[in-house]
Motif scaffolding. Structure first.
Motif, PDB file in Angstrom:
ATOM      1  N   HIS A 167     -13.130 -54.248 -18.617  1.00 11.24           N
ATOM      2  CA  HIS A 167     -14.194 -54.421 -17.628  1.00 11.24           C
ATOM      3  C   HIS A 167     -15.529 -54.762 -18.265  1.00 11.24           C
ATOM      4  CE1 HIS A 167     -16.860 -50.776 -17.862  1.00 11.24           C
ATOM      5  NE2 HIS A 167     -15.867 -50.357 -18.613  1.00 11.24           N
ATOM      6  N   GLU A 168     -15.777 -54.277 -19.478  1.00 10.94           N
ATOM      7  CA  GLU A 168     -17.055 -54.558 -20.127  1.00 10.94           C
ATOM      8  C   GLU A 168     -17.232 -56.058 -20.378  1.00 10.94           C
ATOM      9  OE1 GLU A 168     -17.537 -52.233 -23.622  1.00 10.94           O
ATOM     10  OE2 GLU A 168     -17.253 -50.314 -22.603  1.00 10.94           O
ATOM     11  N   TYR A 169     -16.160 -56.723 -20.778  1.00 11.66           N
ATOM     12  CA  TYR A 169     -16.219 -58.167 -20.977  1.00 11.66           C
ATOM     13  C   TYR A 169     -16.451 -58.875 -19.640  1.00 11.66           C
ATOM     14  CZ  TYR A 169     -14.013 -57.080 -25.466  1.00 11.66           C
ATOM     15  OH  TYR A 169     -13.715 -56.566 -26.711  1.00 11.66           O
ATOM     16  N   PHE A 170     -15.726 -58.422 -18.612  1.00 10.34           N
ATOM     17  CA  PHE A 170     -15.844 -59.059 -17.302  1.00 10.34           C
ATOM     18  C   PHE A 170     -17.277 -58.984 -16.802  1.00 10.34           C
ATOM     19  CE2 PHE A 170     -11.160 -57.851 -16.265  1.00 10.34           C
ATOM     20  CZ  PHE A 170     -10.730 -58.749 -17.225  1.00 10.34           C
ATOM     21  N   THR A 191     -18.942 -68.755 -20.624  1.00 12.48           N
ATOM     22  CA  THR A 191     -17.677 -69.351 -20.181  1.00 12.48           C
ATOM     23  C   THR A 191     -16.656 -69.318 -21.302  1.00 12.48           C
ATOM     24  OG1 THR A 191     -18.807 -70.810 -18.619  1.00 12.48           O
ATOM     25  CG2 THR A 191     -16.594 -71.448 -19.295  1.00 12.48           C
ATOM     26  N   GLN A 192     -17.074 -69.717 -22.497  1.00 11.03           N
ATOM     27  CA  GLN A 192     -16.161 -69.709 -23.639  1.00 11.03           C
ATOM     28  C   GLN A 192     -15.716 -68.296 -23.983  1.00 11.03           C
ATOM     29  OE1 GLN A 192     -18.397 -71.745 -26.671  1.00 11.03           O
ATOM     30  NE2 GLN A 192     -18.388 -73.697 -25.569  1.00 11.03           N
ATOM     31  N   GLY A 193     -16.665 -67.355 -23.888  1.00  8.82           N
ATOM     32  CA  GLY A 193     -16.319 -65.966 -24.192  1.00  8.82           C
ATOM     33  C   GLY A 193     -15.293 -65.405 -23.234  1.00  8.82           C
ATOM     34  N   CYS A 198      -9.532 -64.182 -21.540  1.00  9.49           N
ATOM     35  CA  CYS A 198      -8.390 -64.480 -20.667  1.00  9.49           C
ATOM     36  C   CYS A 198      -7.202 -65.022 -21.451  1.00  9.49           C
ATOM     37  CB  CYS A 198      -8.813 -65.474 -19.582  1.00  9.49           C
ATOM     38  SG  CYS A 198      -9.989 -64.772 -18.388  1.00  9.49           S
ATOM     39  N   GLU A 199      -7.461 -65.790 -22.490  1.00 11.38           N
ATOM     40  CA  GLU A 199      -6.378 -66.252 -23.351  1.00 11.38           C
ATOM     41  C   GLU A 199      -5.696 -65.066 -24.030  1.00 11.38           C
ATOM     42  OE1 GLU A 199      -8.415 -68.994 -25.883  1.00 11.38           O
ATOM     43  OE2 GLU A 199      -7.790 -70.730 -24.686  1.00 11.38           O
ATOM     44  N   GLN A 200      -6.496 -64.111 -24.461  1.00  9.73           N
ATOM     45  CA  GLN A 200      -5.944 -62.905 -25.071  1.00  9.73           C
ATOM     46  C   GLN A 200      -5.106 -62.118 -24.064  1.00  9.73           C
ATOM     47  OE1 GLN A 200      -8.872 -60.451 -27.041  1.00  9.73           O
ATOM     48  NE2 GLN A 200      -7.548 -58.634 -26.998  1.00  9.73           N
ATOM     49  N   LEU A 201      -5.588 -62.036 -22.834  1.00 14.17           N
ATOM     50  CA  LEU A 201      -4.850 -61.326 -21.799  1.00 14.17           C
ATOM     51  C   LEU A 201      -3.501 -61.988 -21.518  1.00 14.17           C
ATOM     52  CD1 LEU A 201      -7.736 -60.543 -19.280  1.00 14.17           C
ATOM     53  CD2 LEU A 201      -6.419 -58.874 -20.604  1.00 14.17           C
ATOM     54  N   HIS A 234      -6.567 -69.454 -14.061  1.00 18.39           N
ATOM     55  CA  HIS A 234      -6.462 -68.622 -12.857  1.00 18.39           C
ATOM     56  C   HIS A 234      -6.830 -67.174 -13.154  1.00 18.39           C
ATOM     57  CE1 HIS A 234      -4.496 -72.031 -10.892  1.00 18.39           C
ATOM     58  NE2 HIS A 234      -4.821 -71.418  -9.764  1.00 18.39           N
ATOM     59  N   THR A 235      -6.549 -66.708 -14.354  1.00 13.74           N
ATOM     60  CA  THR A 235      -7.009 -65.372 -14.748  1.00 13.74           C
ATOM     61  C   THR A 235      -8.524 -65.322 -14.745  1.00 13.74           C
ATOM     62  OG1 THR A 235      -5.041 -65.123 -16.163  1.00 13.74           O
ATOM     63  CG2 THR A 235      -6.867 -63.607 -16.544  1.00 13.74           C
ATOM     64  N   TYR A 236      -9.139 -66.347 -15.319  1.00 17.08           N
ATOM     65  CA  TYR A 236     -10.593 -66.468 -15.365  1.00 17.08           C
ATOM     66  C   TYR A 236     -11.197 -66.436 -13.963  1.00 17.08           C
ATOM     67  CZ  TYR A 236     -15.039 -69.061 -16.055  1.00 17.08           C
ATOM     68  OH  TYR A 236     -16.341 -69.475 -16.047  1.00 17.08           O
ATOM     69  N   VAL A 237     -10.640 -67.227 -13.055  1.00 10.66           N
ATOM     70  CA  VAL A 237     -11.200 -67.341 -11.709  1.00 10.66           C
ATOM     71  C   VAL A 237     -11.065 -66.030 -10.942  1.00 10.66           C
ATOM     72  CG1 VAL A 237     -10.845 -68.447  -9.472  1.00 10.66           C
ATOM     73  CG2 VAL A 237     -10.997 -69.823 -11.532  1.00 10.66           C
ATOM     74  N   MET A 238      -9.944 -65.335 -11.118  1.00 15.44           N
ATOM     75  CA  MET A 238      -9.789 -64.068 -10.412  1.00 15.44           C
ATOM     76  C   MET A 238     -10.779 -63.024 -10.907  1.00 15.44           C
ATOM     77  SD  MET A 238      -5.772 -63.511  -9.509  1.00 15.44           S
ATOM     78  CE  MET A 238      -5.096 -64.084 -11.049  1.00 15.44           C
ATOM     79  N   VAL A 239     -11.084 -63.069 -12.206  1.00 16.31           N
ATOM     80  CA  VAL A 239     -12.073 -62.136 -12.754  1.00 16.31           C
ATOM     81  C   VAL A 239     -13.443 -62.417 -12.153  1.00 16.31           C
ATOM     82  CG1 VAL A 239     -13.347 -61.495 -14.833  1.00 16.31           C
ATOM     83  CG2 VAL A 239     -10.853 -61.693 -14.909  1.00 16.31           C
ATOM     84  N   VAL A 240     -13.875 -63.678 -12.186  1.00 16.84           N
ATOM     85  CA  VAL A 240     -15.214 -64.033 -11.697  1.00 16.84           C
ATOM     86  C   VAL A 240     -15.284 -63.881 -10.174  1.00 16.84           C
ATOM     87  CG1 VAL A 240     -16.907 -65.885 -11.506  1.00 16.84           C
ATOM     88  CG2 VAL A 240     -15.638 -65.567 -13.638  1.00 16.84           C
ATOM     89  N   GLY A 241     -14.270 -64.418  -9.467  1.00 17.48           N
ATOM     90  CA  GLY A 241     -14.295 -64.404  -8.013  1.00 17.48           C
ATOM     91  C   GLY A 241     -14.150 -63.016  -7.414  1.00 17.48           C
ATOM     92  N   GLY A 242     -13.422 -62.125  -8.107  1.00 12.61           N
ATOM     93  CA  GLY A 242     -13.192 -60.798  -7.547  1.00 12.61           C
ATOM     94  C   GLY A 242     -14.148 -59.751  -8.053  1.00 12.61           C
ATOM     95  N   HIS A 243     -15.179 -60.176  -8.722  1.00 11.72           N
ATOM     96  CA  HIS A 243     -16.036 -59.223  -9.420  1.00 11.72           C
ATOM     97  C   HIS A 243     -17.464 -59.211  -8.897  1.00 11.72           C
ATOM     98  CE1 HIS A 243     -18.537 -57.994 -12.937  1.00 11.72           C
ATOM     99  NE2 HIS A 243     -17.641 -57.056 -13.006  1.00 11.72           N
ATOM    100  N   GLU A 244     -18.204 -60.286  -9.196  1.00 16.59           N
ATOM    101  CA  GLU A 244     -19.628 -60.304  -8.885  1.00 16.59           C
ATOM    102  C   GLU A 244     -19.913 -60.247  -7.384  1.00 16.59           C
ATOM    103  OE1 GLU A 244     -22.856 -60.978 -10.832  1.00 16.59           O
ATOM    104  OE2 GLU A 244     -21.580 -59.622 -11.946  1.00 16.59           O
TER     105      GLU A 244
END
Length: 403
Positions: A167-170, A191-193, A198-201, A234-244
């Motif tokens: 969560h800290e990264y998100f 974005t790169q970070g 997400c690649e690691q996940l 899609h992992t990236y988008v779910m993190v951003v879209g479901g968070h802020e």
């Protein structure tokens, strides 16, 4: 009467504009709404696009078969400094049919009302734990940081099937990515970070499947049905879209209640009306204001304004949700109104996939806080609130509260 495409001799006004009041649209947007169904504006990169500030025409933008979400098209409006995606095959948000339907069908079972209702007990546990933690702080405390952000961060980790430590990264990266004021350099770095995370996940999910949505993506990837880039994106988008957005809805919702203590008392005594109040909050807050860019694939007519093919077009949530043509007393908070027309969660084939989950989170949050911390109040005045005065995703970063 048909109005021809606007041919202004002066440069079109700048977009985005900022809010003076956190719960009101920018004054310019209200003016544009009353002037014309579609207004030509100048983006941050100097190019032009059309904005739509009326509710009826905004819905047409969401639902028209002649308007695309394809960011690879040359004149697709770049609404912020830097874009995460310039391809139409990476994420569902930017796909047109039939590819969009493939990904929607793949992920939709995780966000049905039945699936979310099965998780309500777990969601209640997440909220109760967050309240328990909040109550350990001395006041004043930053409600946004110590509560509002905690809820969606915890929930998205559970949905993805990953450890909460991420969560800290998100939170770190998503805040920069969704803030229009971020420099191009900061946006690119964030974005790169987040992509690296997400690649690691994805790699970890392949080695140790976690049973969540991330496993669905990696299983499909290993089966050859999607590629690695699509799984990561899609992992990236779910993190951003479901968070802020969920976090800002919580914080601004409580600001609404701080401004109207009688409404807070009513909802505390009538918790069955909380879903209606949340729907009205979504309408009036309009957090995703101007972030849903599109492009025309053929000439279209919006309320008499002819917009050519290949033109960028952006529906504006804050003025369209207060359009007097669609709602009586549109600026008034009224939980008894019919809100079936608002577009806070999108519309057409690109309506928010996670809206059932977001609503469940919000319903549980407001019921629990009103019940468990009935004396919650703003510490100080509104001048002490740190607003994210952003033209695309509006919200707060510091909401001092006490009880």
């Amino acid at each position: 009467m048909t109005i021809v495409s606007e041919q202004a001799t002066d440069a079109p006004p700048a977009f985005p504009q900022l809010r003076d009041d956190p719960l009101q649209p920018p004054k310019a947007y209200v003016q544009w709404r009353e002037e014309t169904p579609a207004k030509l504006v100048t983006l941050q990169n100097g190019k032009t696009a059309w904005v739509v500030a009326r509710q009826k025409e905004a819905r047409e933008v969401f639902e028209s078969p002649f308007i695309s979400r394809d960011p690879s098209l040359e004149e697709f409006p770049q609404v912020r400094r830097g874009m995460s995606f310039r391809r139409n095959d990476l994420i569902m948000n930017h796909m047109d049919p039939p590819l969009h339907g493939k990904f929607r069908k793949m992920l939709a079972p995780w966000f049905t009302m039945k699936k979310i209702n099965e998780q309500r007990e777990d969601l209640q546990g997440v909220v109760d734990n967050a309240v328990d933690r909040l109550l350990t702080f001395e006041t004043p405390v930053n409600f946004h940081k110590e509560f509002s952000l905690v809820i969606p961060s915890t929930v998205i980790c559970k949905v993805l099937g990953i450890d909460y430590s991420y969560h800290e990264y998100f939170e770190r990266y998503a805040t920069v990515i969704t803030r229009a004021g971020s420099s191009a350099e900061d946006f690119a770095a964030a974005t790169q970070g987040l992509f690296a995370v997400c690649e690691q996940l994805v790699d970890e999910s392949i080695k140790n499947p976690g049973g969540g949505v991330l496993q669905v993506l990696t299983d499909k990837m290993q089966a050859g049905e999607i590629n690695r880039e699509q799984a990561v994106a899609h992992t990236y988008v779910m993190v951003v879209g479901g968070h802020e957005t969920t976090a800002h809805t919580i914080s601004l919702g409580f600001l609404q209640l701080f401004r109207d203590p009688a409404l807070a008392d009513f909802l505390r005594e009538n918790p069955d009306r909380i879903p209606d109040a949340i729907t009205e909050m979504l309408r009036l807050q309009a957090i995703n204001d101007g972030s849903v860019a599109r492009i025309t694939t053929a000439e279209i007519d919006l309320g008499g304004v002819k917009i050519p093919a290949g033109a960028g077009i952006i529906p504006l949530m804050s003025p369209s949700h207060r359009d007097p043509r669609s709602w009586d007393d549109a600026d008034v908070f009224n939980i008894d109104r019919d809100n079936s027309k608002h577009l806070a969660l999108g519309g057409g084939i690109h309506s928010c996939l996670g809206q059932n989950l977001a609503r469940a989170e919000l319903e549980i949050v407001f019921e629990t806080i009103l019940r468990r911390i009935p004396t919650l109040r703003l510490a100080g005045s509104e001048s002490d609130i740190g607003f994210q005065r952003d033209g695309f995703v509006f919200g707060v970063y510091d909401l001092p509260v006490a009880w």
